[in-house]
Scaffold this motif. Sequence first.
Motif, short mmCIF file in Angstrom:
data_model
loop_
_atom_site.label_atom_id
_atom_site.label_comp_id
_atom_site.label_asym_id
_atom_site.label_seq_id
_atom_site.Cartn_x
_atom_site.Cartn_y
_atom_site.Cartn_z
N ILE A 187 62.36 -10.06 -38.92
CA ILE A 187 62.11 -9.68 -37.53
C ILE A 187 62.71 -10.74 -36.59
O ILE A 187 63.36 -10.41 -35.59
CB ILE A 187 60.58 -9.55 -37.26
N ASN A 188 62.50 -12.03 -36.93
CA ASN A 188 63.09 -13.11 -36.13
C ASN A 188 64.59 -12.92 -36.01
O ASN A 188 65.17 -13.05 -34.93
CB ASN A 188 62.88 -14.48 -36.79
N TYR A 189 65.21 -12.64 -37.14
CA TYR A 189 66.66 -12.48 -37.17
C TYR A 189 67.09 -11.38 -36.21
O TYR A 189 68.02 -11.54 -35.42
CB TYR A 189 67.11 -12.14 -38.59
N LYS A 190 66.36 -10.28 -36.28
CA LYS A 190 66.73 -9.15 -35.43
C LYS A 190 66.57 -9.51 -33.96
O LYS A 190 67.43 -9.21 -33.13
CB LYS A 190 65.85 -7.95 -35.79
N ASN A 191 65.46 -10.16 -33.64
CA ASN A 191 65.21 -10.50 -32.24
C ASN A 191 66.20 -11.53 -31.71
O ASN A 191 66.66 -11.43 -30.58
CB ASN A 191 63.78 -11.01 -32.07
N GLU A 192 66.50 -12.55 -32.51
CA GLU A 192 67.36 -13.64 -32.04
C GLU A 192 68.82 -13.22 -31.92
O GLU A 192 69.53 -13.65 -31.03
CB GLU A 192 67.28 -14.84 -33.01
N THR A 193 69.28 -12.42 -32.88
CA THR A 193 70.71 -12.11 -32.91
C THR A 193 71.01 -10.72 -32.38
O THR A 193 72.17 -10.33 -32.32
CB THR A 193 71.26 -12.19 -34.34
N ASP A 194 69.95 -9.97 -32.07
CA ASP A 194 70.15 -8.61 -31.61
C ASP A 194 70.84 -7.79 -32.71
O ASP A 194 71.59 -6.86 -32.43
CB ASP A 194 70.99 -8.60 -30.33
N GLY A 195 70.64 -8.20 -33.94
CA GLY A 195 71.30 -7.55 -35.07
C GLY A 195 70.62 -6.25 -35.48
O GLY A 195 69.57 -5.88 -34.95
N THR A 196 71.26 -5.58 -36.42
CA THR A 196 70.75 -4.33 -36.94
C THR A 196 70.24 -4.58 -38.34
O THR A 196 70.90 -5.28 -39.11
CB THR A 196 71.88 -3.30 -36.98
N VAL A 197 69.08 -4.06 -38.66
CA VAL A 197 68.52 -4.33 -39.98
C VAL A 197 68.31 -3.02 -40.73
O VAL A 197 67.85 -2.03 -40.16
CB VAL A 197 67.18 -5.10 -39.85
N ILE A 198 68.69 -3.04 -42.00
CA ILE A 198 68.42 -1.89 -42.87
C ILE A 198 67.57 -2.41 -44.01
O ILE A 198 67.98 -3.29 -44.77
CB ILE A 198 69.74 -1.27 -43.37
N LEU A 199 66.35 -1.90 -44.09
CA LEU A 199 65.34 -2.45 -44.97
C LEU A 199 65.02 -1.43 -46.06
O LEU A 199 64.50 -0.36 -45.76
CB LEU A 199 64.10 -2.75 -44.13
N ILE A 200 65.36 -1.76 -47.29
CA ILE A 200 65.10 -0.83 -48.38
C ILE A 200 63.80 -1.23 -49.06
O ILE A 200 63.60 -2.40 -49.36
CB ILE A 200 66.25 -0.86 -49.39
N SER A 201 62.93 -0.26 -49.26
CA SER A 201 61.63 -0.62 -49.82
C SER A 201 60.99 0.55 -50.55
O SER A 201 61.30 1.71 -50.32
CB SER A 201 60.71 -1.07 -48.70
N HIS A 202 60.10 0.22 -51.47
CA HIS A 202 59.29 1.23 -52.14
C HIS A 202 58.03 1.48 -51.34
O HIS A 202 57.34 2.45 -51.56
CB HIS A 202 58.84 0.71 -53.50
N SER A 203 57.71 0.52 -50.47
CA SER A 203 56.40 0.55 -49.86
C SER A 203 56.44 1.22 -48.50
O SER A 203 56.98 0.70 -47.54
CB SER A 203 55.87 -0.88 -49.73
N MET A 204 55.84 2.40 -48.42
CA MET A 204 55.77 3.13 -47.16
C MET A 204 54.99 2.33 -46.14
O MET A 204 55.29 2.37 -44.95
CB MET A 204 55.11 4.49 -47.43
N GLU A 205 54.00 1.58 -46.61
CA GLU A 205 53.19 0.78 -45.69
C GLU A 205 54.04 -0.24 -44.95
O GLU A 205 53.97 -0.37 -43.73
CB GLU A 205 52.07 0.05 -46.45
N ASP A 206 54.90 -0.96 -45.72
CA ASP A 206 55.76 -1.97 -45.10
C ASP A 206 56.78 -1.32 -44.17
O ASP A 206 57.01 -1.78 -43.05
CB ASP A 206 56.53 -2.76 -46.16
N VAL A 207 57.40 -0.25 -44.66
CA VAL A 207 58.43 0.41 -43.87
C VAL A 207 57.85 0.90 -42.55
O VAL A 207 58.43 0.70 -41.49
CB VAL A 207 59.06 1.56 -44.69
N ALA A 208 56.66 1.53 -42.63
CA ALA A 208 56.05 2.06 -41.42
C ALA A 208 55.71 0.94 -40.45
O ALA A 208 55.80 1.09 -39.24
CB ALA A 208 54.79 2.85 -41.78
#
Lengths: 284, 271, 273
Positions: A187-208
């Motif tokens: 999250i820090n990375y996204k906020n600081e660099t205005d970057g785009t993040v693609i997060l692959i996960s098994h966990s619906m809880e984390d993704v949500a």
Amino acid sequence: MSLKLENVSVVYGEGTPFRKIALDNINIEFPKGKITGIIGHTGSGKSTLAQLLNGLNKPTSGNIYLDGTDIWEKPKEISKIRFKVGLAFQYPEYQLFEETVGKDIAFGPKNMGLNDNEIALRVAEAAKLCGIPEDSLNRSPFELSGGQKRRVAIAGVMAMRPEYLVLDEPAAGLDPVGKTDILNGIINYKNETDGTVILISHSMEDVAKYSDMILVLKEGKVFAHGSVEEIFSDIDSLANSSLDLPQITRLFHELKKRGLSERDDVYTVKFGEKLLREKGIFNA
Amino acid sequence: MLKDITLGQYFPGDSILHRTDARIKILMLIVYLVFVLCAKTAFAFGFVVIATGLLVIISEIPLKTVLKSLKPLLFVLLFTAVINLFFANGEDILWQWKFIKIYREGIENAVKMVIRLTSLVTGTSVLLTYTTSPLDLTDGIERLLVPLKKIGVPVHDFAMMMSIALRFIPTLIEETDKIISAQKARGADFESGNIFARAKALIPILVPLFVSAYRRAFELAEAMECRCYRSGVGKTRMKVIKTRPADYIFLGMSIIACAGIFFLNQVVIPL
Amino acid sequence: MGFIQADKLTYTYEGNLVPAVKEVSLSFKKGSYTAIIGHNGSGKSTLAKLLCGIFTPTGGKVLIDGMDTADEDNMASIREKCGMVFQNPDNQIVSSVVEEDVAFAPENLGVEPAQIRKAVDEALAAVGMTEYAHHSTYKLSGGQKQRIAIAGILAMNPECIVFDEATAMLDPAGRREISDTMRKLNDRGITVITVTHHMNEAAMADRIVVMNKGEVAMDGTPREIFARVDELRKLSLAVPQVTELLYDLGLPAALHAKEAADVIEEEIKKKCL
């Protein structure tokens, strides 16, 4: 400005009895400045997709556009794409090899041909984003705990300052603290660099919890794609995808069935609490 | 891709070769190696090709799998062929361009070397690794080497180590693939530069691989200890190996085939 | 006296000053099902290895069925009675073929061939992997590999199995396979101890031991433990989402979605009357 897949298919073992369609005609766009969570079962094509995005794997057919240009237009310059689209593999701590944490984080920037000052700057920046203390930079990565190693490995990708950061199961196998540390770093990375993040996960809880957009893959196809609210507005179809719904969602699904709640598109504990409190029953 | 390497892999099955006693297969392999290495004449090589083909057929391993196992060897095969083709001296010059001369002997040697290498790899795979489960294999080696135990050679430990090595080949290959991809994602370049640069580029692969192999070894040792492993003391086997008459017939046939090579070596046909 | 009895158990890793496990006294009954939770470095894995005799305590002692794990002479019988399933599925499979791997332990024990066959078939059936007996171990999924590892332990007919984060590297489907298997083993009377950081898995056990800084911080039934949300949060442990919700609303603890719905329904009925 986006990362876009057009009619992308990946077929393994073409022409053999083991032919397997890993991805089947995928059309999708990852908008800039957003976190997109990709979720699906093992074998749904998630990891194949991740390796397509930075050109480690080539699609059997279809095109991938990075900010409008086909990434395979000049195959010889594919390594440049890898600096723009950073990919952190599953269990990335197994790729650490340098004598010190600092040197390991510097591996990517060094391969980019940056000068020493710039490299030092980027290492410091990435270490900070991932919460790696400065005095750790001179330690051997092999002395660290599992969670710390993971953060060093992810910092190694962030240090290339990619515009798009793709992470395959960044929190797999970590305890709750380790998990929060890693996801906060992202999250820090996204906020600081205005970057785009693609997060692959098994966990619906984390993704949500962490994403703006969700892409559900099923058997190599796009099963659903939209904002988190959109995805959760159709719980029945989500339940059909046989993915593990967050426990809180399952609770509200059950409450709605019993006529105790009007909504079942609940995916955070806070929102669930708010809904129940609005009933005026639980304020005491 | 490294994943294509099938060396050391076992393909479960129920062919005649699968059912043959591992000890017999090891002895057959030794005879086979002599057989292939002693072939000299065209007739003898023809016989080698036929015999190897027969082994592949009775192993019931798909031809595609066998060919795939040769893929990693392609470079070695080409290299050997080219060396033999251009650097062999002979009498019959077939073709000449400036200082490059190709002799009939060169072509012959190239073909022979390719047949020899291909047969060696195919024969070893089909006779042993593809059709013998690693436990049977190590068991076979252990039993064949039993006489050495008397002079204090740790035969069982040696066999166990070999079996574990075979078991971990695919795991480590997959791991290597993964590490290579991960370092490539960080911009590592394995393809350009001179030989020193390339050797240096291997460090980011070899260090993680070594660390991981060490960790795996440590964890495996712990797991084996938990399953009462005591270095072969008082060990029994689930599958009792019995040598059947068919096994001896097989061995006999191999020896006869081997002798046949020496006979065929005497038959020279003018080309 | 319990089947496994830990008395003032202490363990300090070589070269460390601070013990990883500090004066822990616990008792595990025969046929019980316990989850050990705690964040990384809490000493939970060390404790697990001490409890099944892989580590020898540097202080205090562990008795397994009355046998002291520090006594070398007991080692063989202890290994037979108490098995362990580890985290990485790849690093505990010895053979390339499923049934040969499962046979490893009884072969080491010198069991008669016919008996080994029987033990292997039974163990594979118990974990639902019979049809894979002749398969190559390499191509199985993570969950299947772990089930083979469990079968490999079952084949020596143990009385207790300790799982050391055995589900950490698995996907949700694999995790379910393994927790279902744990439950089934426990139903057959096997003592199960599982170290995990998945709270939903811990909720399936009959008892939860919470470790912190090498000491037992909490010990009780899942319901009792999950009612103490504040303390768990202080130990930086997560609680199941519904447990958190009910706690924040001041309602009694529940572990599963259905159960939580019951609690809420009850409360609404009570308040509306």
